[in-house]
Each structure stands twice: as structure tokens, then as C-alpha cells.
Motif scaffolding. Structure first.
Motif, PDB file in Angstrom:
ATOM      1  N   VAL A 159      -9.458  11.535  -0.855  1.00 25.45           N
ATOM      2  CA  VAL A 159      -8.945  10.184  -1.075  1.00 25.45           C
ATOM      3  C   VAL A 159      -7.650   9.974  -0.301  1.00 25.45           C
ATOM      4  N   LEU A 160      -6.789  10.987  -0.306  1.00 24.28           N
ATOM      5  CA  LEU A 160      -5.518  10.881   0.401  1.00 24.28           C
ATOM      6  C   LEU A 160      -5.735  10.744   1.906  1.00 24.28           C
ATOM      7  N   ARG A 161      -6.700  11.489   2.456  1.00 27.25           N
ATOM      8  CA  ARG A 161      -7.001  11.367   3.882  1.00 27.25           C
ATOM      9  C   ARG A 161      -7.562   9.979   4.209  1.00 27.25           C
ATOM     10  N   HIS A 162      -8.481   9.504   3.363  1.00 26.03           N
ATOM     11  CA  HIS A 162      -9.027   8.159   3.581  1.00 26.03           C
ATOM     12  C   HIS A 162      -7.917   7.112   3.517  1.00 26.03           C
ATOM     13  N   LEU A 163      -6.986   7.298   2.586  1.00 21.93           N
ATOM     14  CA  LEU A 163      -5.870   6.374   2.436  1.00 21.93           C
ATOM     15  C   LEU A 163      -5.024   6.363   3.705  1.00 21.93           C
ATOM     16  N   ALA A 164      -4.792   7.537   4.280  1.00 22.42           N
ATOM     17  CA  ALA A 164      -4.005   7.644   5.507  1.00 22.42           C
ATOM     18  C   ALA A 164      -4.694   6.943   6.673  1.00 22.42           C
ATOM     19  N   GLU A 165      -6.023   6.852   6.618  1.00 16.71           N
ATOM     20  CA  GLU A 165      -6.786   6.195   7.678  1.00 16.71           C
ATOM     21  C   GLU A 165      -6.928   4.697   7.444  1.00 16.71           C
ATOM     22  N   GLY A 166      -6.300   4.190   6.380  1.00 11.09           N
ATOM     23  CA  GLY A 166      -6.279   2.751   6.141  1.00 11.09           C
ATOM     24  C   GLY A 166      -7.486   2.193   5.415  1.00 11.09           C
ATOM     25  N   ARG A 167      -8.282   3.039   4.774  1.00  7.43           N
ATOM     26  CA  ARG A 167      -9.477   2.545   4.090  1.00  7.43           C
ATOM     27  C   ARG A 167      -9.123   2.027   2.689  1.00  7.43           C
ATOM     28  N   ASP A 168      -9.854   0.997   2.248  1.00  9.18           N
ATOM     29  CA  ASP A 168      -9.641   0.478   0.902  1.00  9.18           C
ATOM     30  C   ASP A 168     -10.537   1.221  -0.090  1.00  9.18           C
ATOM     31  N   LYS A 175     -13.111   0.320  -1.822  1.00  9.18           N
ATOM     32  CA  LYS A 175     -14.558   0.129  -1.635  1.00  9.18           C
ATOM     33  C   LYS A 175     -15.097   1.052  -0.550  1.00  9.18           C
ATOM     34  N   GLU A 176     -14.377   1.122   0.568  1.00  5.56           N
ATOM     35  CA  GLU A 176     -14.809   1.991   1.667  1.00  5.56           C
ATOM     36  C   GLU A 176     -14.785   3.456   1.239  1.00  5.56           C
ATOM     37  N   MET A 177     -13.729   3.837   0.518  1.00  6.35           N
ATOM     38  CA  MET A 177     -13.641   5.219   0.040  1.00  6.35           C
ATOM     39  C   MET A 177     -14.827   5.560  -0.852  1.00  6.35           C
ATOM     40  N   ALA A 178     -15.145   4.648  -1.769  1.00  9.09           N
ATOM     41  CA  ALA A 178     -16.247   4.887  -2.705  1.00  9.09           C
ATOM     42  C   ALA A 178     -17.565   5.067  -1.962  1.00  9.09           C
ATOM     43  N   GLN A 179     -17.797   4.238  -0.959  1.00  7.75           N
ATOM     44  CA  GLN A 179     -19.035   4.325  -0.185  1.00  7.75           C
ATOM     45  C   GLN A 179     -19.117   5.639   0.582  1.00  7.75           C
ATOM     46  N   ARG A 180     -18.029   6.048   1.200  1.00  3.52           N
ATOM     47  CA  ARG A 180     -18.032   7.267   1.994  1.00  3.52           C
ATOM     48  C   ARG A 180     -18.134   8.523   1.129  1.00  3.52           C
ATOM     49  N   MET A 181     -17.552   8.463  -0.064  1.00  2.00           N
ATOM     50  CA  MET A 181     -17.522   9.650  -0.926  1.00  2.00           C
ATOM     51  C   MET A 181     -18.664   9.684  -1.926  1.00  2.00           C
ATOM     52  N   GLY A 182     -19.418   8.583  -2.017  1.00  2.00           N
ATOM     53  CA  GLY A 182     -20.540   8.544  -2.943  1.00  2.00           C
ATOM     54  C   GLY A 182     -20.125   8.520  -4.403  1.00  2.00           C
ATOM     55  N   LYS A 221     -10.099   4.825  -7.933  1.00  2.00           N
ATOM     56  CA  LYS A 221      -8.832   4.342  -8.495  1.00  2.00           C
ATOM     57  C   LYS A 221      -8.152   5.421  -9.324  1.00  2.00           C
ATOM     58  N   THR A 222      -8.949   6.152 -10.107  1.00  2.16           N
ATOM     59  CA  THR A 222      -8.405   7.238 -10.918  1.00  2.16           C
ATOM     60  C   THR A 222      -7.842   8.344 -10.037  1.00  2.16           C
ATOM     61  N   HIS A 223      -8.583   8.703  -8.993  1.00  5.26           N
ATOM     62  CA  HIS A 223      -8.104   9.733  -8.067  1.00  5.26           C
ATOM     63  C   HIS A 223      -6.795   9.301  -7.406  1.00  5.26           C
ATOM     64  N   LEU A 224      -6.705   8.031  -6.994  1.00  7.76           N
ATOM     65  CA  LEU A 224      -5.487   7.534  -6.356  1.00  7.76           C
ATOM     66  C   LEU A 224      -4.288   7.622  -7.305  1.00  7.76           C
ATOM     67  N   LYS A 283       0.870  13.282  -8.937  1.00 12.10           N
ATOM     68  CA  LYS A 283       1.144  14.659  -8.534  1.00 12.10           C
ATOM     69  C   LYS A 283       2.155  14.750  -7.395  1.00 12.10           C
ATOM     70  N   LEU A 284       2.167  13.750  -6.522  1.00 10.96           N
ATOM     71  CA  LEU A 284       3.102  13.759  -5.399  1.00 10.96           C
ATOM     72  C   LEU A 284       4.435  13.103  -5.738  1.00 10.96           C
ATOM     73  N   GLY A 285       4.525  12.504  -6.910  1.00 10.85           N
ATOM     74  CA  GLY A 285       5.754  11.812  -7.288  1.00 10.85           C
ATOM     75  C   GLY A 285       5.986  10.559  -6.481  1.00 10.85           C
ATOM     76  N   ALA A 286       4.903   9.906  -6.063  1.00 11.07           N
ATOM     77  CA  ALA A 286       4.990   8.707  -5.220  1.00 11.07           C
ATOM     78  C   ALA A 286       4.809   7.453  -6.061  1.00 11.07           C
ATOM     79  N   ARG A 287       5.586   6.423  -5.750  1.00 11.29           N
ATOM     80  CA  ARG A 287       5.448   5.156  -6.470  1.00 11.29           C
ATOM     81  C   ARG A 287       4.376   4.272  -5.867  1.00 11.29           C
TER      82      ARG A 287
END
Length: 213
Positions: free
Chosen positions: A154-163, A165-172, A179-182, A188-192
């Protein structure tokens, strides 16, 4: 016809740095400096008046009651559309993490080439992040907690600019699961924000940005 240049406000307490950046940016049609400031008060006033897309900001602001991190938080709180790139001569451990935690999307060392600063400006103006290799090499060894393979994907997909919906389709998987993974990745990273999560991940080499999940 609207200008295609990225409007900038440059904030630095050293006149020679400002002069150097003025010369650099004057020669580049990709950017347009709408104001210069030497302290926090002038920087806030310039941002309120000009509503730039990107603010170039030093960490240390001598003569100001607040430092660059606090100023970044105030600017971002008042003008959500503004992105911040820190341009600093400080290179100690933790500087980049502090910058991203304050809401910046880019951190560039003053020892870097001018092309690196321009690249950072253009990237953050498009909602991306940039970290100078200097800071990546000095990344703080923080114990973030283990990210699962799905969370790393999910983090890699996020870095590539995917939303989502796209993440869900690619990851099945379902969008709610994404959303839960994000949410777990940010925790875990302490990011806001998701952008901060990507920046922290890149800074600490938590994933290979060139590897497709």
C-alpha cells in the motif's frame, strides 16, 4: 491565459542566500518568485497576500520568535494549498523527519545542486515529495514497528500516486481494507498524512520505490 510557472515565496534570513536564489529563479521559466522574506512575520504576510503554491523555507530564522518548523505549521494551517520545501544548511540526524512532521513535502540541503532544489519545487507543486540524498543518508534509525507485506505494498502504491480504488484493484482487496492498511501505515510511521508516510518511508528506506508491488 494563466501562467504555467509555479508561484513561490522564498524565506531565508541570510541576504546572500536570497540573492543567490533570486538569480537562480530569475533564469527559470518554470517558477515565479512572488515575494521574498527574511523573517517569520514577513513570510506569513507574504503568504497571506500572494497565496503561493510553494514556500522555500530555512529551518533557522534568526531574529524571529519561531523557527522554520513552527512557521511551516502556521502557514500550512492557514493556507492548505501551500506546499513547503525546506532549504537548509543543517544536516544533522532527524532534520528531515522534523520537516515532514511539520507538514513539509520536501527537504533540500544547501550543499545540493541548484537543479535538486528546482526538482523538489516542481515535485511538491504536483503533490509529490522530495528528500535530499544527504538527509536520506542521515536518516534517524527509528523503530516504527513492523509493516506487513500488504502495508508495504500500500505504501509503495501510495508513493506512485494511486488512489484507494486503484490500490484495491491491483491488490485484489476491498477499498475498506485498503483504507485500514493506510491508517495502520500512518500510525506505525507516526505520520499525520499519507504524504508524510511516503516521505518517512523513502527517507528510511522502508521500501524500494522502483519495485512494483
Amino acid at each position: 491565459m494563466p501562467s504555467l510557472s509555479v508561484p513561490l515565496v522564498v524565506v531565508d534570513d541570510h541576504p546572500m542566500v536570497v540573492l543567490g536564489l533570486r538569480t537562480l529563479f530569475h533564469q527559470r521559466p518554470e517558477v515565479e518568485v512572488v515575494a521574498y522574506a527574511h523573517d517569520a512575520a514577513a513570510a506569513l504576510a507574504a503568504c497571506r497576500e500572494h497565496r503561493p503554491r510553494v514556500v522555500i523555507l530555512d529551518v533557522a530564522l534568526e531574529g524571529s520568535p519561531i523557527d522554520g518548523f513552527a512557521l511551516c505549521r502556521r502557514v500550512r494551517a492557514e493556507i492548505a494549498s501551500v506546499e513547503v520545501v525546506f532549504y537548509t544548511g543543517r544536516e544533522e540526524i532527524g532534520i528531515a523527519n522534523q520537516a515532514f512532521a511539520a507538514g513539509a513535502h520536501g527537504v533540500v540541503s544547501k550543499a545540493d545542486a541548484s537543479s535538486d532544489l528546482l526538482r523538489a519545487i516542481l515535485l511538491v507543486s504536483r503533490g509529490k515529495t522530495y528528500t535530499s540524498p544527504v538527509f536520506a543518508a542521515r536518516a534517524e534509525a527509528t523503530e516504527f514497528g513492523d509493516l506487513s507485506p500488504k502495508q508495504l505494498a500500500v505504501l509503495r502504491h501510495l508513493a506512485e500516486g494511486r488512489d484507494r480504488k486503484e490500490m484495491a484493484q491491483r491488490m485484489g482487496i476491498g477499498e475498506e481494507t485498503v483504507k485500514t492498511h493506510l491508517a495502520e501505515v500512518r500510525r506505525k510511521l507516526g505520520a499525520r498524512t499519507s504524504a508524510q508516510a511516503v516521505a518517512i518511508g523513502l527517507l528510511n528506506a522502508l521500501f524500494d520505490p522502483a519495485a512494483a508491488p
